[in-house]
Design a protein around this motif. Sequence first.
Motif, mmCIF file in Angstrom:
data_model
loop_
_atom_site.group_PDB
_atom_site.id
_atom_site.type_symbol
_atom_site.label_atom_id
_atom_site.label_comp_id
_atom_site.label_asym_id
_atom_site.label_seq_id
_atom_site.Cartn_x
_atom_site.Cartn_y
_atom_site.Cartn_z
ATOM 1 N N LEU A 1 25.870 -99.582 63.179
ATOM 2 C CA LEU A 1 24.865 -98.680 63.682
ATOM 3 C C LEU A 1 24.359 -97.856 62.505
ATOM 4 O O LEU A 1 25.111 -97.525 61.598
ATOM 5 C CB LEU A 1 25.447 -97.763 64.759
ATOM 6 N N GLY A 2 23.105 -97.504 62.529
ATOM 7 C CA GLY A 2 22.564 -96.704 61.437
ATOM 8 C C GLY A 2 21.083 -96.921 61.279
ATOM 9 O O GLY A 2 20.542 -97.973 61.648
ATOM 10 N N SER A 3 20.419 -95.909 60.738
ATOM 11 C CA SER A 3 18.983 -95.999 60.512
ATOM 12 C C SER A 3 18.566 -94.826 59.646
ATOM 13 O O SER A 3 18.829 -93.674 59.989
ATOM 14 C CB SER A 3 18.215 -95.968 61.836
ATOM 15 N N ARG A 4 17.915 -95.116 58.537
ATOM 16 C CA ARG A 4 17.415 -94.021 57.705
ATOM 17 C C ARG A 4 16.332 -93.219 58.433
ATOM 18 O O ARG A 4 16.386 -91.987 58.441
ATOM 19 C CB ARG A 4 16.882 -94.587 56.393
ATOM 20 N N PRO A 5 15.330 -93.861 59.066
ATOM 21 C CA PRO A 5 14.317 -93.074 59.778
ATOM 22 C C PRO A 5 14.895 -92.231 60.914
ATOM 23 O O PRO A 5 14.326 -91.181 61.249
ATOM 24 C CB PRO A 5 13.356 -94.138 60.324
ATOM 25 N N LEU A 6 16.005 -92.672 61.509
ATOM 26 C CA LEU A 6 16.589 -91.945 62.633
ATOM 27 C C LEU A 6 17.684 -90.969 62.189
ATOM 28 O O LEU A 6 18.346 -90.372 63.032
ATOM 29 C CB LEU A 6 17.161 -92.929 63.653
ATOM 30 N N MET A 7 17.876 -90.815 60.874
ATOM 31 C CA MET A 7 18.866 -89.895 60.322
ATOM 32 C C MET A 7 20.277 -90.227 60.812
ATOM 33 O O MET A 7 21.067 -89.365 61.175
ATOM 34 C CB MET A 7 18.493 -88.435 60.659
ATOM 35 N N ILE A 8 20.593 -91.519 60.826
ATOM 36 C CA ILE A 8 21.926 -91.993 61.210
ATOM 37 C C ILE A 8 22.483 -92.811 60.050
ATOM 38 O O ILE A 8 22.116 -93.977 59.872
ATOM 39 C CB ILE A 8 21.873 -92.864 62.484
ATOM 40 N N PRO A 9 23.353 -92.237 59.212
ATOM 41 C CA PRO A 9 23.942 -93.034 58.137
ATOM 42 C C PRO A 9 24.759 -94.185 58.723
ATOM 43 O O PRO A 9 25.492 -93.998 59.695
ATOM 44 C CB PRO A 9 24.865 -92.032 57.419
ATOM 45 N N PRO A 10 24.640 -95.375 58.164
ATOM 46 C CA PRO A 10 25.435 -96.499 58.682
ATOM 47 C C PRO A 10 26.913 -96.205 58.523
ATOM 48 O O PRO A 10 27.350 -95.643 57.527
ATOM 49 C CB PRO A 10 24.990 -97.681 57.821
ATOM 50 N N GLN A 11 27.667 -96.604 59.509
ATOM 51 C CA GLN A 11 29.076 -96.202 59.570
ATOM 52 C C GLN A 11 29.975 -97.392 59.832
ATOM 53 O O GLN A 11 29.793 -98.092 60.819
ATOM 54 C CB GLN A 11 29.262 -95.164 60.688
ATOM 55 N N THR A 12 30.908 -97.603 58.934
ATOM 56 C CA THR A 12 31.949 -98.600 59.183
ATOM 57 C C THR A 12 33.293 -97.895 59.043
ATOM 58 O O THR A 12 34.123 -98.240 58.216
ATOM 59 C CB THR A 12 31.862 -99.764 58.190
ATOM 60 N N SER A 13 33.478 -96.871 59.832
ATOM 61 C CA SER A 13 34.608 -95.961 59.687
ATOM 62 C C SER A 13 35.950 -96.668 59.733
ATOM 63 O O SER A 13 36.206 -97.491 60.601
ATOM 64 C CB SER A 13 34.569 -94.921 60.809
#
Length: 726
Positions: free
Chosen positions: A132-144
């Motif tokens: 999950l993640g998107s630069r335009p949506l201000m969500i850094p991709p996460q592979t926690s």
Amino acid sequence: MDRVQIVHDNFLSRLAAGDFPPGKRRQDGLAPDRALDLFRAQVLSRALDIQSRAMQKAGQGFYTIGSSGHEGMAAVAAALRPDDIAFLHYRDAAFQIARAQQSGHDSMLRDMLLSFACAAEDPTSGGRHKVLGSRPLMIPPQTSTIASHLPKALGAAYSIGLARRHAPEHRCLAKDGLAMVSFGDASANHSTAQGAINAAGWTSVQGVPLPLLMVCEDNGIGISTRTPAGWIKASLQHRPGLRYFEADGLDIYATFAAARDAARYVRTQRKPAFLHLRMVRLYGHAGADVATSYLPRADVEADEANDPLLHSARLLTDAAVASADTLLQIYQDTLADVAAEAAKVAKRPHLKTAEDVMSSLIPPRRDCLPTNGPDQTDRDTLFGADAAQMQAPQPMSRIINWALHDLMLEHAETLIMGEDVGRKGGVYGVTQKLQARFGRDRVIDTLLDEQSILGLAIGMAHNGFVPMPEIQFLAYLHNAEDQLRGEAATLPFFSVGQWTNPMVLRIAGLGYQKGFGGHFHNDNSLAVLRDIPGVIIACPSSGSEAAQMLRECHRLAREEQRVCVFVEPIALYPMRDLHAEGDGEWMTTYPPAGTRIAMDTVGRHGDGEDLAIVSYGNGHYLSRQAQKVLEDDGISVRVIDLRWLAPLPEKALLEAVNGCAHVLIVDECRRTGGQAEALMALMAENAVGSYARLTAEDSFIATGPAYAATLPSRDGIVAAAKALLG
């Protein structure tokens, strides 16, 4: 039986019959059209989960950990602003879809399918992982790696308040924004999560602005291990400095109301909050997981009966927002749209070569304002009486201190953070006077938690700062190395360079401290750093060299967005003499401001052709001592200072040893996993000729008189050199 099909059939039959699970009446707050949009987001999330399993069976998809049961996170997205940075749990597809709705981003269906298929056109990771993640949506991709994203969320939240007082050049988070982080109930028990939650409360009770919303998605189980009933609420409800909110995560109205209230509290009070949402997990943990193999069938069926889509249908039909037929049509149309798009996505190209995969390991350069060195008037005022001493030879610790002063004076976005770095000035005095001269905002005394220190740095970098965190001793890095391995270094890789974590991590380390601390304060292993792709490792041996390399590391972080680790040999901090007491030959003058040492270079001392000694740090110091002894015996020697341990300056090193009959590698790290292994391979691959290595033993370091017994020494280097020469 196929639980996916069972849940699907249950939804169709119960929706048609109006057979809904019981629940409370809807709350006010969600407009009818917004509530229906949230249902659409929930349904798309569910349809993508169904399709991911179909793609896997067809060999077209490669990831099946889904969000079914957690669709209520769409309501959390609705309660936040699209510019609030969000670090998401891997079950939060509905959040990302709902945020896309808010932002008018209409390609989320295709984008997420491209991710499932690991297609090279995936706009988030370029086909490297399903994230999950998107630069335009201000969500850094996460592979926690289990809650490892919580510390950096704390850092991002801290940066929002700090940026209001000290705006960095590349700020990207809104002044009145907040940072949101979500995670599961099982992850809440991880030491990383507990450390971040504790750090948030610790920060809050001191009145420091920290607009952080932590969302725990409590489905009661972590893969196969149950979370005790009431555990999350009992353990988090009364934490100091943390406001607790809760809601039924199956109810989009209740979830929206609680998330709205929590977000309002965080945004207006600039304090952290914990939002506890109770949810269910459908389909098991992932595609290959059969929940009924470790849970009673009755428990699995009870969760399936609590399907959040059925709860949403109940609430929407009761409120006359939509009829059951309308909701059914949305569900069926969405399934069809997803299946049709998946058939197209399955044909899109994938990454093929190592070059394709590795192309995003190194982040892109960014445009920065030009720098011309610190203003001389400001500099004279800052240094005061210290300025008169800069022309006199000084030990390494003082020169590093001056270099930090100059960097912070010239670059207002540069921050230092760590335990004891401020008022105390560091364990060895390397950060003395910095807090007094630049303030507590820029030289931050942190709590004793290395994960929080590095997380603070990573999050600050998300908002344009150039953090220079300090880890007090190399051995303490192991408490937090995943913040580098699993977070900072991987972010450009998994985001095609759209997100980066530039920093200069300073670590006091290596051995040779006389009688102090044993292996916890004398750690001579850099192996955990050397194998992290993309990380730069620098290790100076003299004061002048340290200042110039530190400036280069700062430039690499600021302009090239790199993660740099600057290893400072503790034993060389106070070193003054080289050969005899009082000779002062290891001290240097402070190099002119702006001079740097590039990372594709090595240092060279002497022009001997009999022997080249290759080393770094303390090993370089000892090799210089050995050089004199050997030359007194008629052996011509040159000593090569590596300086940069990753990536190795291979071309410069091979040129530096060219023309020497023999090469001795001196490595103060252990024989197994040390730099010497790579250097020996380099010599072999390039047919250098006669070469050997002298390393530390595979041992921890003792306290007391035997502090150096397992490490290379001057006499040991001399003996090894003579043995190599025959």
